[in-house]
Design an enzyme around this catalytic site. Structure first.
Site, PDB file in Angstrom:
ATOM      1  N   ARG A  86     -39.381  78.131  10.614  1.00  0.00           N
ATOM      2  CA  ARG A  86     -39.618  79.444  10.037  1.00  0.00           C
ATOM      3  C   ARG A  86     -39.966  79.354   8.564  1.00  0.00           C
ATOM      4  O   ARG A  86     -40.199  80.377   7.927  1.00  0.00           O
ATOM      5  CB  ARG A  86     -38.320  80.217  10.150  1.00  0.00           C
ATOM      6  CG  ARG A  86     -38.357  81.366  11.083  1.00  0.00           C
ATOM      7  CD  ARG A  86     -37.033  82.048  10.905  1.00  0.00           C
ATOM      8  NE  ARG A  86     -37.037  83.360  11.418  1.00  0.00           N
ATOM      9  CZ  ARG A  86     -36.787  83.644  12.686  1.00  0.00           C
ATOM     10  NH1 ARG A  86     -36.573  82.699  13.561  1.00  0.00           N
ATOM     11  NH2 ARG A  86     -36.764  84.891  13.036  1.00  0.00           N
ATOM     12  N   ARG A 115     -36.820  92.000   7.678  1.00  0.00           N
ATOM     13  CA  ARG A 115     -37.212  90.806   8.448  1.00  0.00           C
ATOM     14  C   ARG A 115     -38.728  90.632   8.434  1.00  0.00           C
ATOM     15  O   ARG A 115     -39.217  89.510   8.367  1.00  0.00           O
ATOM     16  CB  ARG A 115     -36.686  90.905   9.890  1.00  0.00           C
ATOM     17  CG  ARG A 115     -35.179  90.669   9.954  1.00  0.00           C
ATOM     18  CD  ARG A 115     -34.573  91.180  11.235  1.00  0.00           C
ATOM     19  NE  ARG A 115     -35.085  90.517  12.409  1.00  0.00           N
ATOM     20  CZ  ARG A 115     -34.942  90.994  13.641  1.00  0.00           C
ATOM     21  NH1 ARG A 115     -34.319  92.137  13.846  1.00  0.00           N
ATOM     22  NH2 ARG A 115     -35.436  90.320  14.657  1.00  0.00           N
ATOM     23  N   LYS A 148     -41.771  86.404  21.070  1.00  0.00           N
ATOM     24  CA  LYS A 148     -41.585  84.941  21.145  1.00  0.00           C
ATOM     25  C   LYS A 148     -40.547  84.583  22.203  1.00  0.00           C
ATOM     26  O   LYS A 148     -40.776  83.712  23.030  1.00  0.00           O
ATOM     27  CB  LYS A 148     -41.099  84.361  19.799  1.00  0.00           C
ATOM     28  CG  LYS A 148     -42.003  84.616  18.626  1.00  0.00           C
ATOM     29  CD  LYS A 148     -41.442  83.987  17.359  1.00  0.00           C
ATOM     30  CE  LYS A 148     -40.122  84.556  16.914  1.00  0.00           C
ATOM     31  NZ  LYS A 148     -40.173  85.971  16.480  1.00  0.00           N
ATOM     32  N   ARG A 157     -35.134  97.415  22.126  1.00  0.00           N
ATOM     33  CA  ARG A 157     -34.698  96.135  22.685  1.00  0.00           C
ATOM     34  C   ARG A 157     -33.198  96.156  22.992  1.00  0.00           C
ATOM     35  O   ARG A 157     -32.402  96.677  22.245  1.00  0.00           O
ATOM     36  CB  ARG A 157     -34.972  95.008  21.692  1.00  0.00           C
ATOM     37  CG  ARG A 157     -34.337  93.697  22.190  1.00  0.00           C
ATOM     38  CD  ARG A 157     -34.839  92.483  21.539  1.00  0.00           C
ATOM     39  NE  ARG A 157     -34.632  92.476  20.111  1.00  0.00           N
ATOM     40  CZ  ARG A 157     -35.113  91.531  19.316  1.00  0.00           C
ATOM     41  NH1 ARG A 157     -35.819  90.557  19.831  1.00  0.00           N
ATOM     42  NH2 ARG A 157     -34.904  91.584  18.038  1.00  0.00           N
ATOM     43  N   ARG A 162     -28.992  94.567  19.062  1.00  0.00           N
ATOM     44  CA  ARG A 162     -28.623  93.560  18.058  1.00  0.00           C
ATOM     45  C   ARG A 162     -28.360  94.208  16.701  1.00  0.00           C
ATOM     46  O   ARG A 162     -29.034  95.150  16.328  1.00  0.00           O
ATOM     47  CB  ARG A 162     -29.753  92.534  17.926  1.00  0.00           C
ATOM     48  CG  ARG A 162     -29.592  91.373  18.880  1.00  0.00           C
ATOM     49  CD  ARG A 162     -30.805  90.518  18.972  1.00  0.00           C
ATOM     50  NE  ARG A 162     -31.395  90.155  17.696  1.00  0.00           N
ATOM     51  CZ  ARG A 162     -32.478  89.379  17.572  1.00  0.00           C
ATOM     52  NH1 ARG A 162     -33.062  88.900  18.660  1.00  0.00           N
ATOM     53  NH2 ARG A 162     -32.964  89.079  16.400  1.00  0.00           N
TER      54      ARG A 162
HETATM   55  P1  AP5 Z   1     -38.622  89.508  21.929  1.00  0.00           P
HETATM   56  O1  AP5 Z   1     -39.206  88.592  22.941  1.00  0.00           O
HETATM   57  O2  AP5 Z   1     -37.147  89.684  21.917  1.00  0.00           O
HETATM   58  O3  AP5 Z   1     -39.217  89.178  20.495  1.00  0.00           O
HETATM   59  P2  AP5 Z   1     -38.966  87.941  19.506  1.00  0.00           P
HETATM   60  O4  AP5 Z   1     -40.295  87.571  18.955  1.00  0.00           O
HETATM   61  O5  AP5 Z   1     -38.148  86.899  20.153  1.00  0.00           O
HETATM   62  O6  AP5 Z   1     -38.170  88.736  18.385  1.00  0.00           O
HETATM   63  P3  AP5 Z   1     -36.811  88.363  17.636  1.00  0.00           P
HETATM   64  O7  AP5 Z   1     -36.347  89.627  16.977  1.00  0.00           O
HETATM   65  O8  AP5 Z   1     -35.864  87.672  18.531  1.00  0.00           O
HETATM   66  O9  AP5 Z   1     -37.364  87.437  16.597  1.00  0.00           O
HETATM   67  P4  AP5 Z   1     -36.748  87.056  15.300  1.00  0.00           P
HETATM   68  O10 AP5 Z   1     -37.697  86.000  14.980  1.00  0.00           O
HETATM   69  O11 AP5 Z   1     -36.602  88.112  14.280  1.00  0.00           O
HETATM   70  O12 AP5 Z   1     -35.238  86.758  15.705  1.00  0.00           O
HETATM   71  P5  AP5 Z   1     -34.452  85.409  15.938  1.00  0.00           P
HETATM   72  O13 AP5 Z   1     -33.453  85.623  16.973  1.00  0.00           O
HETATM   73  O14 AP5 Z   1     -35.401  84.274  16.053  1.00  0.00           O
HETATM   74  O15 AP5 Z   1     -39.320  90.939  22.120  1.00  0.00           O
HETATM   75  C1  AP5 Z   1     -38.970  92.044  21.315  1.00  0.00           C
HETATM   76  C2  AP5 Z   1     -38.867  93.322  22.163  1.00  0.00           C
HETATM   77  O16 AP5 Z   1     -40.124  93.664  22.660  1.00  0.00           O
HETATM   78  C3  AP5 Z   1     -37.968  93.162  23.400  1.00  0.00           C
HETATM   79  O17 AP5 Z   1     -37.310  94.370  23.643  1.00  0.00           O
HETATM   80  C4  AP5 Z   1     -38.954  92.828  24.510  1.00  0.00           C
HETATM   81  O18 AP5 Z   1     -38.447  93.206  25.777  1.00  0.00           O
HETATM   82  C5  AP5 Z   1     -40.171  93.645  24.097  1.00  0.00           C
HETATM   83  N1  AP5 Z   1     -41.443  93.010  24.464  1.00  0.00           N
HETATM   84  C6  AP5 Z   1     -41.738  91.676  24.477  1.00  0.00           C
HETATM   85  N2  AP5 Z   1     -43.010  91.464  24.839  1.00  0.00           N
HETATM   86  C7  AP5 Z   1     -43.555  92.695  25.017  1.00  0.00           C
HETATM   87  C8  AP5 Z   1     -44.867  93.147  25.383  1.00  0.00           C
HETATM   88  N3  AP5 Z   1     -45.882  92.291  25.611  1.00  0.00           N
HETATM   89  N4  AP5 Z   1     -45.073  94.476  25.468  1.00  0.00           N
HETATM   90  C9  AP5 Z   1     -44.051  95.360  25.229  1.00  0.00           C
HETATM   91  N5  AP5 Z   1     -42.786  94.998  24.895  1.00  0.00           N
HETATM   92  C10 AP5 Z   1     -42.543  93.682  24.782  1.00  0.00           C
HETATM   93  O19 AP5 Z   1     -33.726  85.262  14.523  1.00  0.00           O
HETATM   94  C11 AP5 Z   1     -32.733  86.201  14.110  1.00  0.00           C
HETATM   95  C12 AP5 Z   1     -32.206  85.811  12.739  1.00  0.00           C
HETATM   96  O20 AP5 Z   1     -31.590  84.503  12.812  1.00  0.00           O
HETATM   97  C13 AP5 Z   1     -33.265  85.672  11.635  1.00  0.00           C
HETATM   98  O21 AP5 Z   1     -33.558  86.907  11.035  1.00  0.00           O
HETATM   99  C14 AP5 Z   1     -32.566  84.679  10.697  1.00  0.00           C
HETATM  100  O22 AP5 Z   1     -31.601  85.329   9.905  1.00  0.00           O
HETATM  101  C15 AP5 Z   1     -31.852  83.732  11.647  1.00  0.00           C
HETATM  102  N6  AP5 Z   1     -32.680  82.563  12.002  1.00  0.00           N
HETATM  103  C16 AP5 Z   1     -33.115  82.223  13.250  1.00  0.00           C
HETATM  104  N7  AP5 Z   1     -33.866  81.099  13.209  1.00  0.00           N
HETATM  105  C17 AP5 Z   1     -33.911  80.721  11.902  1.00  0.00           C
HETATM  106  C18 AP5 Z   1     -34.546  79.665  11.203  1.00  0.00           C
HETATM  107  N8  AP5 Z   1     -35.317  78.747  11.845  1.00  0.00           N
HETATM  108  N9  AP5 Z   1     -34.381  79.581   9.859  1.00  0.00           N
HETATM  109  C19 AP5 Z   1     -33.629  80.471   9.204  1.00  0.00           C
HETATM  110  N10 AP5 Z   1     -33.003  81.510   9.797  1.00  0.00           N
HETATM  111  C20 AP5 Z   1     -33.148  81.643  11.137  1.00  0.00           C
HETATM  112 MG    MG Z   2     -36.148  86.234  19.905  1.00  0.00          MG
END
Ligand code: AP5
Ligand code: MG
Length: 213
Positions: free
Chosen positions: A88, A171, A13, A127, A160
């Site tokens: 989410r 997660r 994402k 990552r 992270r």
């Molecule tokens: P990446 O693009 O980083 O993936 P992502 O979908 O953004 O994954 P996140 O881990 O950031 O998502 P998340 O939803 O768990 O975390 P968030 O920060 O939102 O890609 C992942 C890896 O793969 C990278 O190394 C990338 O380079 C690689 N990659 C990408 N595309 C690729 C491809 N096509 N092929 C190969 N490799 C690839 O949330 C973190 C925490 O914050 C949550 O757990 C929660 O506690 C809190 N939080 C955030 N938002 C909310 C909310 N709205 N409500 C409640 N809690 C929240």
């Molecule tokens: Mg992300």
């Protein structure tokens, strides 16, 4: 153009949201990045969010919704934005929907980046993230030019805290229970679009630009 990125943790994402933001000139709004910036700066919000994030749990809706609504009310979001990691939960989606309806507005696209759980665990351990500008890399697939250093801003890259294998499993559980129902929510609104997130980053982006035009 108002876009929501849906998908499991690690589906890509953030990677795709940044590319969309660059091409379509809209801000990339990531609640995860906002929380991580607050943790880094030691704010009260950061300390509160960290308690949940380190366990792979969601930060409570009250806290998250307020932050998001404040962010999208800023001037740079006037002509649209790409939301990454919000909503989410169904209650978060309902609050956003209501806030937009009151402004006579709506979400144009909810893009679901589909990646099976097996692929996710492998991706997360490789990552590396920049906590200063939010850029993400992968040590094999998308390495930075200089090891351990962010191409965009020169800061140090880190694994992270929530990318440890056990936490990633939590997660994913949380995702299936609380976030996956949003796929039906946005299907019913007629804005859901699916892309295959197992393909290369460029191929996924190509599929997204075909949708967005
Ligand atoms: P990446 O693009 O980083 O993936 P992502 O979908 O953004 O994954 P996140 O881990 O950031 O998502 P998340 O939803 O768990 O975390 P968030 O920060 O939102 O890609 C992942 C890896 O793969 C990278 O190394 C990338 O380079 C690689 N990659 C990408 N595309 C690729 C491809 N096509 N092929 C190969 N490799 C690839 O949330 C973190 C925490 O914050 C949550 O757990 C929660 O506690 C809190 N939080 C955030 N938002 C909310 C909310 N709205 N409500 C409640 N809690 C929240
Ligand atoms: Mg992300």
């Amino acid at each position: 153009m108002k876009i929501i990125m849906l998908g499991a943790p690690g589906a890509g994402k953030g990677t795709q949201a940044k590319m969309i933001a660059d091409k379509y000139q809209v801000p990339h709004v990531s609640t995860g990045d906002i929380f991580r910036a607050n943790i880094k700066n030691g704010t009260e919000l950061g300390m509160e969010a960290k308690k949940y994030m380190d366990q792979g749990l969601l930060v409570p809706d009250e806290l998250t919704v307020k932050i998001l609504l404040d962010r999208v009310a800023q001037d740079d979001c006037k002509n649209g934005y790409v939301l990454d990691g919000f909503p989410r939960t169904i209650p978060q989606a309902e609050v956003l929907d209501k806030a937009l309806t009151e402004l006579g507005d709506k979400i144009d696209y909810a893009i679901n980046v589909d990646v099976p759980d097996e692929n996710i665990i492998k991706r997360m351990s490789g990552r590396r993230a920049c906590l200063s500008c939010g850029a993400t890399y992968h040590i094999e697939h998308i390495p930075p030019k200089k090891e351990g250093i962010c191409d965009r801003c020169g800061s140090e890259l880190v694994l992270r805290d929530d990318d440890k294998e056990e936490t990633v499993k939590n997660r994913l559980d949380v995702y299936h229970k609380q976030t996956q129902p949003l796929i039906d929510f946005y299907t019913e609104k007629g804005v859901l679009k699916e892309v295959d997130g197992t393909r290369s980053m460029e191929e996924v982006f190509q599929a997204i630009t075909e949708i967005l035009g």
